[in-house]
Design a protein around this motif. Structure first.
Motif, short mmCIF file in Angstrom:
data_model
loop_
_atom_site.label_atom_id
_atom_site.label_comp_id
_atom_site.label_asym_id
_atom_site.label_seq_id
_atom_site.Cartn_x
_atom_site.Cartn_y
_atom_site.Cartn_z
N ALA A 1 2.82 5.25 -1.85
CA ALA A 1 1.49 5.36 -2.46
C ALA A 1 0.97 3.99 -2.88
O ALA A 1 -0.24 3.73 -2.79
CB ALA A 1 1.55 6.30 -3.66
N ALA B 1 -0.39 2.32 0.20
CA ALA B 1 -1.60 3.00 0.67
C ALA B 1 -2.77 2.90 -0.30
O ALA B 1 -3.91 3.22 0.08
CB ALA B 1 -1.29 4.47 0.92
N GLU B 2 -2.52 2.45 -1.51
CA GLU B 2 -3.55 2.46 -2.56
C GLU B 2 -4.87 1.82 -2.13
O GLU B 2 -5.94 2.41 -2.33
CB GLU B 2 -2.99 1.76 -3.80
N ARG C 1 -10.37 5.24 3.14
CA ARG C 1 -9.71 5.24 4.43
C ARG C 1 -8.33 5.89 4.35
O ARG C 1 -7.40 5.51 5.05
CB ARG C 1 -9.59 3.79 4.94
N GLY C 2 -8.22 6.88 3.49
CA GLY C 2 -6.93 7.53 3.26
C GLY C 2 -6.33 8.17 4.50
O GLY C 2 -5.11 8.31 4.60
N ARG C 3 -7.17 8.53 5.49
CA ARG C 3 -6.65 9.17 6.70
C ARG C 3 -5.77 8.22 7.51
O ARG C 3 -4.95 8.67 8.31
CB ARG C 3 -7.80 9.68 7.56
N ARG D 1 1.20 -3.97 0.79
CA ARG D 1 -0.09 -3.58 0.21
C ARG D 1 -1.15 -4.64 0.45
O ARG D 1 -2.32 -4.33 0.74
CB ARG D 1 0.06 -3.32 -1.29
N ALA E 1 -3.61 6.25 6.13
CA ALA E 1 -2.50 5.83 5.29
C ALA E 1 -1.12 6.08 5.91
O ALA E 1 -0.28 5.19 5.92
CB ALA E 1 -2.59 6.53 3.92
N THR E 2 -0.88 7.27 6.43
CA THR E 2 0.46 7.61 6.91
C THR E 2 0.93 6.64 7.99
O THR E 2 2.03 6.07 7.91
CB THR E 2 0.50 9.05 7.43
N LEU F 1 -6.18 1.55 0.83
CA LEU F 1 -6.81 2.41 1.83
C LEU F 1 -7.52 3.58 1.14
O LEU F 1 -8.67 3.91 1.45
CB LEU F 1 -5.79 2.93 2.82
N ARG F 2 -6.84 4.20 0.21
CA ARG F 2 -7.44 5.35 -0.47
C ARG F 2 -8.62 4.91 -1.34
O ARG F 2 -9.63 5.62 -1.43
CB ARG F 2 -6.38 6.05 -1.33
#
Length: 245
Positions: free
Chosen positions: A107, A110-111, A118-120, A159, A122-123, A113-114
């Motif tokens: 997380a 990914a912070e 753009r959270g999609r 990050r 992240a994975t 991106l979210r």
């Protein structure tokens, strides 16, 4: 790659600090061109970290101008336009002060991106960067207190890269790390720069490391002073041995 007509990062006449009557930086100017790595050397208390924060749009100077790709900074911290905020990736010296202790390492990476909608992505992006910085196994599911300083700093480097910045600011990034982790993270940064053409401002006091890592180094005078305006030393980067010091 064609030459960019504007420097990636340009600091002009920066005066900054935390008390206007006693600034820690006075009239400092520094330029970093696209694809260039510049090391900023100086003793403790000379204002290196303050200049790094100004460069990353995290600290508003009392005077002077910051330009990214030729465009003047139009705000600071969350008031900076998104395009300028996301153009700079920053890694600080103390990862435990830079990381939210409630977040897992996944997380944490990914912070940004979210935060930018753009959270999609992240994975896939977290998986890619975790592999690049050497975070395997179940480390991504752990929180900061469950990992070492070196492992947490690896996540902080990931990050900083997650939004594919055009400028990287590394403020004493390796000061708390052992030689092998230092070498690994310098290699990650250099691999990213070679692929992306990003510029680097590497701030520190380890002259040997910075001179081997960077294209050139600039020295900051004592507290309240400026740069001497001259290149301290210019030499080809020597990536084969970045773990000295």
């Amino acid at each position: 790659m064609t030459a960019d007509p504007h420097p990636a990062l340009e600091l002009s006449g920066i005066t900054a600090g935390y008390e206007r009557r006693a600034p820690v930086l006075r009239d400092v100017s520094l330029t970093v061109h696209g694809s260039e790595a510049v090391g900023l050397l100086g003793p403790s208390g000379c204002g290196k970290s303050t200049l790094a924060k100004v460069a990353a749009l995290l600290h508003r100077p009392y005077a002077g101008t910051v330009r990214l790709d030729g465009e003047p900074a139009r705000g600071w911290r969350h008031r900076a336009p998104r395009a300028q905020r996301t153009a700079v990736g920053v890694v600080f010296q103390q990862p435990r002060l830079a990381a939210d202790p409630r977040l897992t390492l996944a997380a944490l990476i990914a912070e940004p991106l979210r935060a930018t909608g753009r959270g999609r992505e992240a994975t896939e992006r977290v998986r890619e960067l975790a592999d690049a910085v050497g975070l395997g196994g179940d480390l991504l599911d752990r929180r900061p207190h469950e990992v070492s300083d070196g492992q947490l700093q690896r996540a902080c480097v990931a990050r900083a890269l997650v939004l594919r910045p055009r400028v990287l600011v590394c403020d004493e990034m390796t000061a708390m790390l052992d030689a092998s982790t230092t070498a690994a993270l310098v290699a990650v940064v250099e691999d990213y720069r070679q692929r992306s053409g990003a510029a680097l401002l590497a701030v520190g006091h380890d002259r040997t490391l910075l001179e081997r890592w960077c294209d050139r180094t600039v020295e900051l005078a004592g507290a309240g002073g400026g740069t001497d305006g001259e290149e301290v030393r210019s030499a080809p980067r020597a990536p084969a041995d970045t773990s000295a010091g």
